[in-house]
Scaffold this motif. Structure first.
Motif, mmCIF file in Angstrom:
data_model
loop_
_atom_site.group_PDB
_atom_site.id
_atom_site.type_symbol
_atom_site.label_atom_id
_atom_site.label_comp_id
_atom_site.label_asym_id
_atom_site.label_seq_id
_atom_site.Cartn_x
_atom_site.Cartn_y
_atom_site.Cartn_z
ATOM 1 N N GLN A 31 35.111 46.870 34.729
ATOM 2 C CA GLN A 31 36.158 46.419 33.812
ATOM 3 C C GLN A 31 35.750 45.084 33.198
ATOM 4 O O GLN A 31 35.339 44.168 33.898
ATOM 5 C CB GLN A 31 37.481 46.266 34.576
ATOM 6 N N SER A 32 35.839 44.984 31.894
ATOM 7 C CA SER A 32 35.474 43.738 31.210
ATOM 8 C C SER A 32 36.337 43.585 29.968
ATOM 9 O O SER A 32 36.937 44.539 29.499
ATOM 10 C CB SER A 32 33.987 43.731 30.869
ATOM 11 N N ASP A 40 27.632 45.540 36.917
ATOM 12 C CA ASP A 40 27.287 44.683 38.046
ATOM 13 C C ASP A 40 25.989 45.169 38.678
ATOM 14 O O ASP A 40 25.796 46.370 38.888
ATOM 15 C CB ASP A 40 28.399 44.676 39.094
ATOM 16 N N LEU A 41 25.119 44.217 38.978
ATOM 17 C CA LEU A 41 23.845 44.485 39.623
ATOM 18 C C LEU A 41 23.884 43.848 41.011
ATOM 19 O O LEU A 41 24.909 43.330 41.424
ATOM 20 C CB LEU A 41 22.705 43.889 38.787
ATOM 21 N N LEU A 42 22.798 43.846 41.710
ATOM 22 C CA LEU A 42 22.729 43.162 43.000
ATOM 23 C C LEU A 42 22.672 41.663 42.754
ATOM 24 O O LEU A 42 21.646 41.127 42.365
ATOM 25 C CB LEU A 42 21.489 43.595 43.776
ATOM 26 N N LEU A 46 24.623 42.542 34.196
ATOM 27 C CA LEU A 46 24.034 42.769 32.880
ATOM 28 C C LEU A 46 25.189 42.956 31.910
ATOM 29 O O LEU A 46 26.061 43.808 32.136
ATOM 30 C CB LEU A 46 23.139 44.016 32.874
ATOM 31 N N GLY A 47 25.225 42.151 30.861
ATOM 32 C CA GLY A 47 26.267 42.259 29.850
ATOM 33 C C GLY A 47 25.694 42.737 28.534
ATOM 34 O O GLY A 47 24.604 42.323 28.136
ATOM 35 N N LEU A 48 26.413 43.614 27.863
ATOM 36 C CA LEU A 48 26.056 44.067 26.517
ATOM 37 C C LEU A 48 27.071 43.463 25.562
ATOM 38 O O LEU A 48 28.277 43.549 25.793
ATOM 39 C CB LEU A 48 26.090 45.598 26.444
#
Length: 145
Positions: A31-32, A40-42, A46-48
């Motif tokens: 959700q953004s 979400d990564l470790l 990463l955002g687009l």
């Protein structure tokens, strides 16, 4: 400043197309706020973000964002055999092949592709840096931990 990267933001031409590309690779959106898509990564995200909006936020012309910036993003895998199929999956999803999966002079195995917006990704297996149980990467690995 602590030694970490919290968020990697990629400027993209078509937000939904780019999100679909990463979803085909097996990633799940979180959700953004409207206008940005996040994965979400470790230990990071990463955002687009739409190219025009990011350029506006930075106060630069949109054509100042583009071309190969000299930065690559890497995804390390647990096994050598996992490299080529993942690159093929990215290409089938709309990525562009840059370097086929192959042995590397330092003893690893890797290849490169570009996502639909030209961001360069390396898929690599590094026998000297085994991943943690959770999949985290560290330069000298997590073996024995």
């Amino acid at each position: 400043m602590e030694q970490r990267v919290s968020l990697i933001t990629l400027a993209v031409r078509d937000l939904e197309r780019s999100a679909a590309f990463y979803e085909v690779l097996g990633w799940t959106r979180v959700q953004s706020p409207d206008g940005v898509i996040a994965f979400d990564l470790l230990g990071q995200t990463l955002g687009l973000y739409p190219r025009e909006d990011l350029a506006d936020e930075l106060g630069i012309p949109v054509d100042a964002i583009g071309g190969f910036s000299g930065v690559t993003l890497a995804h390390n895998v647990r096994n050598k055999e996992d490299v080529a199929p993942l690159i093929e999956r990215a290409i089938e999803a709309g990525g562009r092949p840059l370097k086929t999966a192959q042995d590397v002079f330092w003893g690893g195995f890797h290849g490169y592709f570009a996502d639909p917006d030209g961001h360069v990704w390396e898929i690599a297996w590094n026998p000297f840096s085994p991943l943690s149980v959770a999949g985290a990467f560290r330069w000298n690995g997590y073996e024995g931990e």
